[in-house]
Design a protein around this motif. Structure first.
Motif, PDB file in Angstrom:
ATOM      1  N   UNK A   1     -54.886  65.385  19.980  1.00  0.00           N
ATOM      2  CA  UNK A   1     -53.929  66.351  20.525  1.00  0.00           C
ATOM      3  C   UNK A   1     -52.877  66.729  19.495  1.00  0.00           C
TER       4      UNK A   1
ATOM      5  N   UNK B   1     -52.265  61.576  18.883  1.00  0.00           N
ATOM      6  CA  UNK B   1     -51.459  62.793  18.851  1.00  0.00           C
ATOM      7  C   UNK B   1     -51.043  63.056  17.407  1.00  0.00           C
ATOM      8  N   UNK B   2     -50.904  64.337  17.080  1.00  0.00           N
ATOM      9  CA  UNK B   2     -50.570  64.730  15.705  1.00  0.00           C
ATOM     10  C   UNK B   2     -49.509  65.827  15.718  1.00  0.00           C
ATOM     11  N   UNK B   3     -48.475  65.655  14.921  1.00  0.00           N
ATOM     12  CA  UNK B   3     -47.538  66.755  14.663  1.00  0.00           C
ATOM     13  C   UNK B   3     -47.054  66.634  13.221  1.00  0.00           C
TER      14      UNK B   3
ATOM     15  N   UNK C   1     -49.177  57.893  17.283  1.00  0.00           N
ATOM     16  CA  UNK C   1     -48.623  59.231  17.040  1.00  0.00           C
ATOM     17  C   UNK C   1     -48.676  59.466  15.536  1.00  0.00           C
ATOM     18  N   UNK C   2     -49.535  60.389  15.126  1.00  0.00           N
ATOM     19  CA  UNK C   2     -49.785  60.589  13.705  1.00  0.00           C
ATOM     20  C   UNK C   2     -48.829  61.607  13.104  1.00  0.00           C
ATOM     21  N   UNK C   3     -48.570  61.424  11.820  1.00  0.00           N
ATOM     22  CA  UNK C   3     -47.677  62.317  11.103  1.00  0.00           C
ATOM     23  C   UNK C   3     -48.481  63.119  10.078  1.00  0.00           C
ATOM     24  N   UNK C   4     -48.384  64.444  10.194  1.00  0.00           N
ATOM     25  CA  UNK C   4     -49.138  65.332   9.303  1.00  0.00           C
ATOM     26  C   UNK C   4     -48.160  66.295   8.638  1.00  0.00           C
ATOM     27  N   UNK C   5     -47.203  65.740   7.919  1.00  0.00           N
ATOM     28  CA  UNK C   5     -46.119  66.513   7.312  1.00  0.00           C
ATOM     29  C   UNK C   5     -46.534  67.798   6.629  1.00  0.00           C
ATOM     30  N   UNK C   6     -47.471  67.747   5.679  1.00  0.00           N
ATOM     31  CA  UNK C   6     -47.851  68.973   4.976  1.00  0.00           C
ATOM     32  C   UNK C   6     -48.841  69.838   5.756  1.00  0.00           C
TER      33      UNK C   6
ATOM     34  N   UNK D   1     -49.504  69.002  18.620  1.00  0.00           N
ATOM     35  CA  UNK D   1     -48.417  69.630  19.381  1.00  0.00           C
ATOM     36  C   UNK D   1     -47.354  70.129  18.407  1.00  0.00           C
TER      37      UNK D   1
ATOM     38  N   UNK E   1     -45.231  50.869  12.333  1.00  0.00           N
ATOM     39  CA  UNK E   1     -45.777  51.951  11.525  1.00  0.00           C
ATOM     40  C   UNK E   1     -47.133  51.507  10.991  1.00  0.00           C
TER      41      UNK E   1
ATOM     42  N   UNK F   1     -41.950  66.985  17.808  1.00  0.00           N
ATOM     43  CA  UNK F   1     -41.157  66.040  18.580  1.00  0.00           C
ATOM     44  C   UNK F   1     -39.900  66.753  19.079  1.00  0.00           C
TER      45      UNK F   1
ATOM     46  N   UNK G   1     -41.114  60.249  15.084  1.00  0.00           N
ATOM     47  CA  UNK G   1     -41.906  59.850  16.257  1.00  0.00           C
ATOM     48  C   UNK G   1     -41.235  58.668  16.947  1.00  0.00           C
TER      49      UNK G   1
ATOM     50  N   UNK H   1     -44.081  66.130  12.337  1.00  0.00           N
ATOM     51  CA  UNK H   1     -42.922  65.241  12.238  1.00  0.00           C
ATOM     52  C   UNK H   1     -43.312  63.930  11.566  1.00  0.00           C
ATOM     53  N   UNK H   2     -42.342  63.300  10.905  1.00  0.00           N
ATOM     54  CA  UNK H   2     -42.638  62.017  10.259  1.00  0.00           C
ATOM     55  C   UNK H   2     -42.760  60.921  11.314  1.00  0.00           C
ATOM     56  N   UNK H   3     -43.357  59.801  10.925  1.00  0.00           N
ATOM     57  CA  UNK H   3     -43.488  58.698  11.887  1.00  0.00           C
ATOM     58  C   UNK H   3     -42.128  58.114  12.239  1.00  0.00           C
ATOM     59  N   UNK H   4     -41.128  58.360  11.385  1.00  0.00           N
ATOM     60  CA  UNK H   4     -39.769  57.909  11.726  1.00  0.00           C
ATOM     61  C   UNK H   4     -39.228  58.720  12.908  1.00  0.00           C
TER      62      UNK H   4
ATOM     63  N   UNK I   1     -50.306  58.570   8.325  1.00  0.00           N
ATOM     64  CA  UNK I   1     -49.347  57.575   8.802  1.00  0.00           C
ATOM     65  C   UNK I   1     -49.101  57.774  10.304  1.00  0.00           C
ATOM     66  N   UNK I   2     -48.864  56.685  11.013  1.00  0.00           N
ATOM     67  CA  UNK I   2     -48.685  56.794  12.463  1.00  0.00           C
ATOM     68  C   UNK I   2     -47.657  55.789  12.964  1.00  0.00           C
ATOM     69  N   UNK I   3     -47.166  56.080  14.169  1.00  0.00           N
ATOM     70  CA  UNK I   3     -46.258  55.161  14.849  1.00  0.00           C
ATOM     71  C   UNK I   3     -46.897  54.766  16.173  1.00  0.00           C
TER      72      UNK I   3
END
Lengths: 84, 152
Positions: free
Chosen positions: A75, B20-22, B49-54, A77, A59, A80, B29, B24-27, A52-54
């Motif tokens: 990248x 970009x990936x972290x 900005x991608x979300x990779x929670x697990x 990091x 979304x 946030x 972000x 954190x959720x997309x919310x 999933x992405x923003x």
């Protein structure tokens, strides 16, 4: 980016497309569990994934292999709102 | 990420995309973008900005810290065939050098555009001389390349 209808549920985690190979360890390591040998190396294919992405106020869902034919800078990091 | 975003136009012009990936959720972000990033760079972060929670992606790419539950500052340059050409991984307190990131992208693109006929020596940037690896160059790099060329 494919747009995604977002409900109130917990966002789903990323899925990594290609299965990682289970590698049997040599004799001296017997008794230990099989390990996922999934280390990314230069000169080798980047493992595909979808997450999933923003972007631009929307979304969506992003898949690495959709970018084949283009250069990609991926990248990671720490988080946030962190400082650096 | 704001520093990367500020060079996005240059990177886009080189035909590259940034993801970009972290964890954190997309919310989150979205909140980071609205409340902070958009104040650091005009328009905020323009790339996905991608979300990779697990940490599933981070684990496969070798940047996930299981104890901290976060991803290290990893940077992968992937070519149009999907092959990883460059990796840089750092612990959190030190930030990236975006200028060096762009330089590496340009160097890998140059090598690819020459089908590998040219190689870029230390400190190369566009406009500087390259090397043509082959039997004639063996033992002769000192004749065509000077250590000072590695530094601006």
């Amino acid at each position: 980016m494919k747009e995604l209808k977002i409900g109130c549920g917990k966002p789903t985690g990323a899925t990594v497309g290609e299965k990682t190979e289970k590698v049997k360890l040599p004799d001296q390591a017997q008794g230990r569990k099989e390990m996922d040998m999934s280390v990314v190396r230069v000169g080798q294919k980047a493992p595909d994934f979808e997450a999933p992405a923003y972007q631009d106020g929307k979304f969506g869902q992003v898949k690495l292999s959709d970018y084949l034919g283009k250069w990609v800078i991926l990248c990671f990091y720490p988080g946030d709102f962190t400082f650096v | 990420m704001a520093a990367v975003a500020s060079k996005y136009k240059d990177i886009k012009e080189l035909g590259a995309e940034i993801l970009s990936v972290s964890v954190d959720s997309h919310f989150v972000h979205k909140m980071w973008q609205d409340n902070e990033l958009s104040k650091m760079v005009k328009g905020g972060v323009p790339f996905p900005m991608l979300s990779d929670g697990p940490g599933n992606i981070g684990k496969v790419y070798g940047v996930y810290d299981e104890n901290a539950g976060v991803e290290m500052r990893g940077r992968f340059i992937i070519d149009p065939d999907g092959v990883v050409q460059a990796i840089e991984i750092m612990t959190p307190p030190v930030g990236r050098n975006v200028v060096e990131m762009v330089r590496q992208l340009q160097a890998f693109q140059h090598v690819r555009n020459t089908n590998g006929a040219e190689a870029t020596p230390s400190g190369w940037r566009p406009g500087k001389g390259t090397l043509n690896p082959g039997p004639d160059l063996v033992g002769k790099v000192w004749e065509v390349w000077n250590v000072e060329n590695a530094f601006d």
